[in-house]
Design a protein around this motif. Sequence first.
Motif, PDB file in Angstrom:
ATOM      1  N   GLU A 159     -11.440  -0.078   9.180  1.00 12.83           N
ATOM      2  CA  GLU A 159     -11.066   0.796   8.065  1.00 12.83           C
ATOM      3  C   GLU A 159     -11.441   2.246   8.346  1.00 12.83           C
ATOM      4  O   GLU A 159     -10.724   3.170   7.939  1.00 12.83           O
ATOM      5  CB  GLU A 159     -11.737   0.311   6.780  1.00 12.83           C
ATOM      6  CG  GLU A 159     -11.128  -0.965   6.217  1.00 12.83           C
ATOM      7  CD  GLU A 159     -11.890  -1.496   5.019  1.00 12.83           C
ATOM      8  OE1 GLU A 159     -11.302  -2.273   4.249  1.00 12.83           O
ATOM      9  OE2 GLU A 159     -13.081  -1.145   4.863  1.00 12.83           O
ATOM     10  N   HIS A 162      -8.768   2.965  11.727  1.00 10.67           N
ATOM     11  CA  HIS A 162      -7.352   2.575  11.713  1.00 10.67           C
ATOM     12  C   HIS A 162      -7.025   1.793  10.439  1.00 10.67           C
ATOM     13  O   HIS A 162      -6.363   0.754  10.484  1.00 10.67           O
ATOM     14  CB  HIS A 162      -7.013   1.718  12.938  1.00 10.67           C
ATOM     15  CG  HIS A 162      -7.120   2.435  14.248  1.00 10.67           C
ATOM     16  ND1 HIS A 162      -8.315   2.569  14.924  1.00 10.67           N
ATOM     17  CD2 HIS A 162      -6.179   3.069  15.009  1.00 10.67           C
ATOM     18  CE1 HIS A 162      -8.115   3.241  16.047  1.00 10.67           C
ATOM     19  NE2 HIS A 162      -6.832   3.558  16.126  1.00 10.67           N
ATOM     20  N   ASP A 164      -4.921   2.231   8.149  1.00 12.11           N
ATOM     21  CA  ASP A 164      -3.501   2.056   7.836  1.00 12.11           C
ATOM     22  C   ASP A 164      -2.850   0.956   8.669  1.00 12.11           C
ATOM     23  O   ASP A 164      -1.708   0.568   8.402  1.00 12.11           O
ATOM     24  CB  ASP A 164      -2.742   3.375   8.025  1.00 12.11           C
ATOM     25  CG  ASP A 164      -3.000   4.031   9.377  1.00 12.11           C
ATOM     26  OD1 ASP A 164      -3.987   3.661  10.038  1.00 12.11           O
ATOM     27  OD2 ASP A 164      -2.212   4.918   9.763  1.00 12.11           O
ATOM     28  N   TRP A 165      -3.561   0.424   9.666  1.00 13.23           N
ATOM     29  CA  TRP A 165      -3.040  -0.673  10.478  1.00 13.23           C
ATOM     30  C   TRP A 165      -3.381  -2.039   9.884  1.00 13.23           C
ATOM     31  O   TRP A 165      -2.860  -3.057  10.341  1.00 13.23           O
ATOM     32  CB  TRP A 165      -3.610  -0.606  11.897  1.00 13.23           C
ATOM     33  CG  TRP A 165      -3.126   0.557  12.705  1.00 13.23           C
ATOM     34  CD1 TRP A 165      -3.488   1.864  12.561  1.00 13.23           C
ATOM     35  CD2 TRP A 165      -2.191   0.526  13.784  1.00 13.23           C
ATOM     36  NE1 TRP A 165      -2.841   2.653  13.485  1.00 13.23           N
ATOM     37  CE2 TRP A 165      -2.041   1.851  14.257  1.00 13.23           C
ATOM     38  CE3 TRP A 165      -1.480  -0.493  14.411  1.00 13.23           C
ATOM     39  CZ2 TRP A 165      -1.194   2.173  15.316  1.00 13.23           C
ATOM     40  CZ3 TRP A 165      -0.642  -0.172  15.474  1.00 13.23           C
ATOM     41  CH2 TRP A 165      -0.499   1.146  15.910  1.00 13.23           C
ATOM     42  N   GLN A 257      -3.668  -1.809  17.859  1.00  8.35           N
ATOM     43  CA  GLN A 257      -3.707  -0.349  17.774  1.00  8.35           C
ATOM     44  C   GLN A 257      -4.304   0.261  19.034  1.00  8.35           C
ATOM     45  O   GLN A 257      -3.839   1.298  19.528  1.00  8.35           O
ATOM     46  CB  GLN A 257      -4.488   0.098  16.523  1.00  8.35           C
ATOM     47  CG  GLN A 257      -5.966  -0.250  16.490  1.00  8.35           C
ATOM     48  CD  GLN A 257      -6.257  -1.644  15.962  1.00  8.35           C
ATOM     49  OE1 GLN A 257      -5.461  -2.555  16.130  1.00  8.35           O
ATOM     50  NE2 GLN A 257      -7.402  -1.803  15.313  1.00  8.35           N
ATOM     51  N   PRO A 282       2.576  -2.038   9.893  1.00  5.92           N
ATOM     52  CA  PRO A 282       3.788  -1.361   9.409  1.00  5.92           C
ATOM     53  C   PRO A 282       4.721  -0.972  10.559  1.00  5.92           C
ATOM     54  O   PRO A 282       4.277  -0.452  11.585  1.00  5.92           O
ATOM     55  CB  PRO A 282       3.235  -0.124   8.695  1.00  5.92           C
ATOM     56  CG  PRO A 282       1.847  -0.508   8.290  1.00  5.92           C
ATOM     57  CD  PRO A 282       1.341  -1.400   9.387  1.00  5.92           C
ATOM     58  N   LEU A 285       4.492   2.457  12.125  1.00  5.64           N
ATOM     59  CA  LEU A 285       3.471   2.723  13.134  1.00  5.64           C
ATOM     60  C   LEU A 285       3.950   2.297  14.515  1.00  5.64           C
ATOM     61  O   LEU A 285       3.710   2.985  15.511  1.00  5.64           O
ATOM     62  CB  LEU A 285       2.175   1.997  12.773  1.00  5.64           C
ATOM     63  CG  LEU A 285       1.437   2.509  11.534  1.00  5.64           C
ATOM     64  CD1 LEU A 285       0.249   1.614  11.210  1.00  5.64           C
ATOM     65  CD2 LEU A 285       0.959   3.943  11.756  1.00  5.64           C
TER      66      LEU A 285
END
Length: 409
Positions: A159, A162, A164-165, A257, A282, A285
């Motif tokens: 968190e 990354h 948003d991953w 990621q 997403p 990404l």
Amino acid sequence: MFHPGMQHSRQTALALQQLGRLAFLATGVFDHETSVWRRAGAYAPAALRRHIDAEFGRFATPGLDASLVRAFPQYELPERILSRIGLDAMAQLFDRFANDRFGKVVARLAQDEGTRALWGYDNSSLTAFNDPRNASATKILDRTIADWREWNEQVATIEDTHGDWLHPSLRRAPDWLIQRGEAEFEAADYILCVSDYVSGTIKRHSSAERIEDKIRHLPYCFDSRIYGSLPSPMPPEADKPVRFLFAGQLSARKGIQHVLEAVSALPPELASLTCVGPNLVPNALLSGFSDRVRFLGAVPRAEMPAIMIQHDVLVLPSYFEGSAIVLLEAMAAGLAVIATPQAGLGPTAKSGICIERPDSEFLAAAMIDIAKDKEKLLGMRRSAQIEAQCYDSAAYRSNIEALLDSIIA
């Protein structure tokens, strides 16, 4: 033996059958030549038949005697369908309900069969273990994942860097799941761990009585029928980039990621990357890396060996696993491996690189180290295939036999 639907549980059941020690396998979905899925597919159009074969073929284990399998798809298919259409919260709720119902069915079957031992898996064993009908049976908990409290610590790290991953289904483990795991530790006579990483997290977090005395180690295996006779690695072409492969769920938990950021830091003439597996990040990404990365999506297990032998190195900088079987499959296919300690059983210094922790810079440095020395790469690939022999089906069967002889009088 029982589990609603894991490939590893069917491989273990096959090993027990070959040892003459399998009373039954209780599972969710089981695919075989005369299964209802095969019979239905025989009358379907060719395109639909291929889809059915690919979907349910994942639940097949050739050689496993169908007469020893007790299949209860009503406890497995609804959860998979709910998860597939994005209703993860409902899938988890159904899973809790189904595991308890499934456990009661297993307890009745075990009583009817007069079994001396119950071999169950995490999150689906508690009800069967605690059922008074099986009070005298030895309870063996096959823990396929590290302690969930460890994952909650790792989530905080992801968190921070990354967030948003992270897919909604990969947020912190709920209290009920942690409490259920702790109750299974208490109820089990023995806890099987695939790696030092898994057992270490349990020892660190659990307060169950005699936890260290209960733990035994049992390494996983790859499927020798599929990966046991693949060709030896050939010398890489001097003027071609090293072919890296990521295989598994494209998720922040498995470190996708870091893989994408690392390959972006390498020049295209040095490295290429292919990603295989279902996507849990997403699409926006991933699209930023489409010029450097080939995304194949999910593919049937039977197609993976052909994909693997077209690559040189598997990368898996995972944050949290039990032990990813894909590491052993890749080694059997003659790939060098770059992984984290959390990823599980994998490379030695001769067959790959174990980076300290999931990190894009650490991973990029390891990829460069291998890609710039193709003679070293070839040596690693050949060593990986040799080392993989310690994890074939025969070795797994022998390890199970030794384990059972040591814990069951």
